[in-house]
Structure formats: structure tokens, C-alpha cells
Design an enzyme around this catalytic site. Structure first.
Site, short mmCIF file in Angstrom:
data_model
loop_
_atom_site.label_atom_id
_atom_site.label_comp_id
_atom_site.label_asym_id
_atom_site.label_seq_id
_atom_site.Cartn_x
_atom_site.Cartn_y
_atom_site.Cartn_z
N LYS A 1 0.84 -1.21 0.00
CA LYS A 1 0.00 0.00 0.00
C LYS A 1 0.88 1.26 0.00
CE LYS A 1 -2.12 -1.06 3.88
NZ LYS A 1 -1.41 -2.32 4.21
N ARG B 1 -9.92 0.30 8.55
CA ARG B 1 -9.36 -1.00 8.86
C ARG B 1 -10.36 -1.87 9.60
NH1 ARG B 1 -3.71 -0.13 8.91
NH2 ARG B 1 -2.50 -1.92 9.57
N ARG C 1 12.11 -5.15 4.50
CA ARG C 1 11.64 -3.76 4.38
C ARG C 1 12.52 -2.80 5.18
NH1 ARG C 1 5.61 -1.77 5.48
NH2 ARG C 1 5.86 -2.89 7.43
N ARG D 1 11.22 -1.18 10.88
CA ARG D 1 10.12 -0.92 11.82
C ARG D 1 10.10 -1.95 12.94
NH1 ARG D 1 4.73 0.25 8.33
NH2 ARG D 1 3.88 -1.15 9.92
N ARG E 1 -0.21 -9.52 12.94
CA ARG E 1 -0.87 -8.46 12.15
C ARG E 1 -1.70 -9.06 11.02
NH1 ARG E 1 4.28 -5.34 10.68
NH2 ARG E 1 2.96 -4.11 9.30
P1 AP5 Z 1 4.76 -1.58 1.86
O1 AP5 Z 1 4.43 -0.75 0.67
O2 AP5 Z 1 5.50 -0.92 2.96
O3 AP5 Z 1 3.46 -2.31 2.42
P2 AP5 Z 1 2.19 -1.74 3.21
O4 AP5 Z 1 1.00 -2.39 2.59
O5 AP5 Z 1 2.23 -0.25 3.28
O6 AP5 Z 1 2.47 -2.43 4.61
P3 AP5 Z 1 2.41 -1.87 6.11
O7 AP5 Z 1 3.12 -2.87 6.96
O8 AP5 Z 1 2.87 -0.46 6.18
O9 AP5 Z 1 0.92 -1.96 6.37
P4 AP5 Z 1 0.21 -2.04 7.71
O10 AP5 Z 1 -1.16 -1.91 7.25
O11 AP5 Z 1 0.47 -3.20 8.56
O12 AP5 Z 1 0.91 -0.88 8.57
P5 AP5 Z 1 0.39 0.55 8.97
O13 AP5 Z 1 1.56 1.46 8.99
O14 AP5 Z 1 -0.81 0.91 8.22
O15 AP5 Z 1 5.56 -2.87 1.33
C1 AP5 Z 1 6.08 -3.85 2.21
C2 AP5 Z 1 7.47 -4.29 1.74
O16 AP5 Z 1 7.35 -4.99 0.50
C3 AP5 Z 1 8.44 -3.12 1.46
O17 AP5 Z 1 9.74 -3.49 1.81
C4 AP5 Z 1 8.31 -2.91 -0.06
O18 AP5 Z 1 9.48 -2.33 -0.62
C5 AP5 Z 1 8.08 -4.35 -0.54
N1 AP5 Z 1 7.27 -4.42 -1.75
C6 AP5 Z 1 6.24 -3.59 -2.13
N2 AP5 Z 1 5.72 -3.99 -3.31
C7 AP5 Z 1 6.42 -5.13 -3.66
C8 AP5 Z 1 6.35 -6.02 -4.78
N3 AP5 Z 1 5.46 -5.84 -5.77
N4 AP5 Z 1 7.21 -7.06 -4.80
C9 AP5 Z 1 8.12 -7.26 -3.81
N5 AP5 Z 1 8.25 -6.45 -2.73
C10 AP5 Z 1 7.40 -5.39 -2.66
O19 AP5 Z 1 -0.09 0.27 10.49
C11 AP5 Z 1 0.81 0.00 11.54
C12 AP5 Z 1 0.04 -0.15 12.84
O20 AP5 Z 1 -0.62 1.08 13.18
C13 AP5 Z 1 -1.07 -1.20 12.84
O21 AP5 Z 1 -0.59 -2.50 13.12
C14 AP5 Z 1 -1.99 -0.66 13.95
O22 AP5 Z 1 -1.49 -0.95 15.23
C15 AP5 Z 1 -1.90 0.85 13.75
N6 AP5 Z 1 -2.94 1.36 12.83
C16 AP5 Z 1 -2.72 1.98 11.62
N7 AP5 Z 1 -3.86 2.32 11.03
C17 AP5 Z 1 -4.85 1.93 11.86
C18 AP5 Z 1 -6.26 1.99 11.80
N8 AP5 Z 1 -6.90 2.52 10.73
N9 AP5 Z 1 -6.99 1.47 12.84
C19 AP5 Z 1 -6.36 0.94 13.92
N10 AP5 Z 1 -5.04 0.85 14.04
C20 AP5 Z 1 -4.26 1.34 13.02
ZN ZN Z 2 2.45 1.13 4.93
#
Ligand code: AP5
Ligand code: ZN
Length: 218
Positions: free
Chosen positions: A13, A88, A123, A156, A167
Site C-alpha cells: 500500500k 481497517r 523492508r 520498523r 498483524r
Molecule cells: P509496503 O508498501 O510498505 O506495504 P504496506 O501495505 O504499506 O504495509 P504496512 O506494513 O505499512 O501496512 P500495515 O497496514 O500493517 O501498517 P500501517 O503502517 O498501516 O511494502 C512492504 C514491503 O514490500 C516493502 O519493503 C516494499 O518495498 C516491498 N514491496 C512492495 N511492493 C512489492 C512487490 N510488488 N514485490 C516485492 N516487494 C514489494 O499500520 C501499523 C500499525 O498502526 C497497525 O498495526 C496498527 O497498530 C496501527 N494502525 C494503523 N492504522 C490503523 C487503523 N486505521 N486502525 C487501527 N489501528 C491502526
Molecule cells: Zn504502509
């Protein structure tokens, strides 16, 4: 353009959000990035969120909904915005509906759990901007440094395998029902509901970018 990028942790994402936001000139609203900034700044919100995030759980709906409503009322969101990692849960999605926030698109990026576990260990992120890299699949130009600022990249705290697996379980339980939620809404009320696109998120970053842009008509 107002859109949601929907997908499991590590689905890509954040990676695709950068391209979309640049193409449409809209801000990326990543609730994860906002929470990490609050943790770093040591605010009350950050103190509440820190342990939940490190354990891979979800921060409460009330807090998140308040944060997002406040963010989208800011002037830079007048042209549109991209939600990354929000909504989410069903209550978060309902809160946007009730607030009359009209969305144009939901783009789902679908990736299998095992592929995600593999990806997460490689990552690296630039904490100030949220720019994301991968040691093998999307490496920075200079090892360990952000392409734009040259500052250090970090891993991270929630990217260890046990937390990633938790997760993913939370995703399947709390967030995956939104796939059905938005698909059903699009069928019932095409005029009001956002257009739904399902994209298989396995392949090169560039290949997925092309598919996402096509789905958005860009
Ligand atoms: P990346 O693009 O970083 O993936 P992402 O989908 O953004 O993953 P996140 O881990 O950031 O998502 P998340 O939803 O768990 O975390 P968030 O910060 O929202 O890609 C991942 C890796 O793969 C990278 O190294 C990238 O380079 C690689 N990659 C990308 N595309 C690729 C491809 N095609 N092929 C190979 N490799 C590839 O949330 C964190 C925490 O915050 C949550 O756990 C929760 O505690 C809290 N939180 C956030 N939002 C909420 C909410 N709305 N409600 C409640 N709690 C929340
Ligand atoms: Zn992200």
C-alpha cells in the site's frame, strides 16, 4: 480523487501510494505513519498507541476516526486524498459513510500471507517521510540511505516475523470483511459507492503500479 488502498500489512500500500499521490497531486493519509509520528513525538496519542502497534494490534476506532476526520478537514485535502491503512474495521468504514465522505475508488492489493512474511524482513523505511524500500525488490540508490534526503533508513519495530503473523491474523479478522463490504455496496448502489478494483499484488513494483494506474484511469 478520493480513494482507499486496501490490503494486508506488507501488501504494498505504502509503495503504490507514493506513485498514486504523485500522479494525482493528492496527499497520502497513512494512519500508520501518523501514529508512528505521534509515538516519536511522545504525545499522549503516541503513548497510548505505542504498545498496541508494537504488538501488532489495532488502535481504538474512536481515536482513529477522530484523527482522520481532523486530517481530511485540512485545506490540502480539498482536491482529494488517498487513505492508506484506513479504514481497517467496519466501524471505521461506517464512520466515513455517516460523515458523508464520498469516495471515488477502492483499490484492493491482494497478496498471500507467506509472500508477505518473506517481504517484511527486507523492508526498510525512511521514518520522516514514510518512504519504503526493500533490500532486494526495491533497494535504495545508496545502501541504508533514503533516496531523497540521504538520511538513514530503519527497520520498523513491528516487522519481526511473530508480529507480522499476528498483524496478518488481525487483518483477516477485522479488515478483510471490508472487501465484501465495499463490493456489496458497489453492487447495491453504484451511484454512491466507490468503484471497486481487485489487483493481484504479486509481480514487480512497476508491474503493479501499471495495473493500479490503469484501474484508476490514469
Ligand atoms: P509496503 O508498501 O510498505 O506495504 P504496506 O501495505 O504499506 O504495509 P504496512 O506494513 O505499512 O501496512 P500495515 O497496514 O500493517 O501498517 P500501517 O503502517 O498501516 O511494502 C512492504 C514491503 O514490500 C516493502 O519493503 C516494499 O518495498 C516491498 N514491496 C512492495 N511492493 C512489492 C512487490 N510488488 N514485490 C516485492 N516487494 C514489494 O499500520 C501499523 C500499525 O498502526 C497497525 O498495526 C496498527 O497498530 C496501527 N494502525 C494503523 N492504522 C490503523 C487503523 N486505521 N486502525 C487501527 N489501528 C491502526
Ligand atoms: Zn504502509
Amino acid at each position: 480523487m478520493r480513494l482507499i488502498l486496501l490490503g494486508a500489512p506488507g501488501a504494498g500500500k505504502g509503495t503504490q501510494a507514493q506513485f498514486i499521490c504523485e500522479a494525482f497531486g493528492i496527499p497520502q493519509i497513512s494512519t500508520g505513519d501518523m501514529l508512528r509520528a505521534a509515538v516519536k513525538a511522545g504525545t499522549e496519542l503516541g503513548m497510548k498507541a505505542k504498545e498496541i502497534m508494537n504488538a501488532g494490534g489495532l488502535v481504538s476506532d474512536d481515536i482513529i476516526i477522530g484523527l482522520v476526520k481532523d486530517r481530511i478537514s485540512q485545506p490540502d485535502c480539498a482536491k482529494g486524498f488517498l487513505f492508506d491503512g484506513f479504514p481497517r474495521t467496519i466501524p471505521q468504514a461506517d464512520a466515513m459513510k455517516e460523515a458523508g465522505v464520498k469516495l471515488d475508488h477502492v483499490v484492493e492489493i491482494a497478496v498471500d500471507d507467506e509472500e508477505i512474511v518473506q517481504r517484511m524482513s527486507g523492508r526498510r523505511v525512511h521514518p520522516a517521510s514514510g518512504r519504503t524500500y526493500h533490500l532486494v525488490y526495491n533497494p535504495p540508490k545508496v545502501a541504508g540511505k533514503d533516496d531523497v534526503t540521504g538520511e538513514d533508513l530503519i527497520q520498523r519495530e513491528d516487522d519481526n516475523e511473530a508480529t507480522v503473523r499476528h498483524r496478518l491474523a488481525v487483518y483477516h479478522d477485522q479488515t478483510a470483511p471490508l472487501v465484501e463490504y465495499y463490493q456489496a455496496w458497489a453492487k447495491q448502489d453504484a451511484a454512491q459507492a466507490p468503484v471497486y478494483s481487485h489487483i493481484k499484488g504479486v509481480g514487480s513494483v512497476e508491474d503493479i503500479r501499471a495495473q493500479v494506474m490503469k484501474a484508476l484511469g490514469a
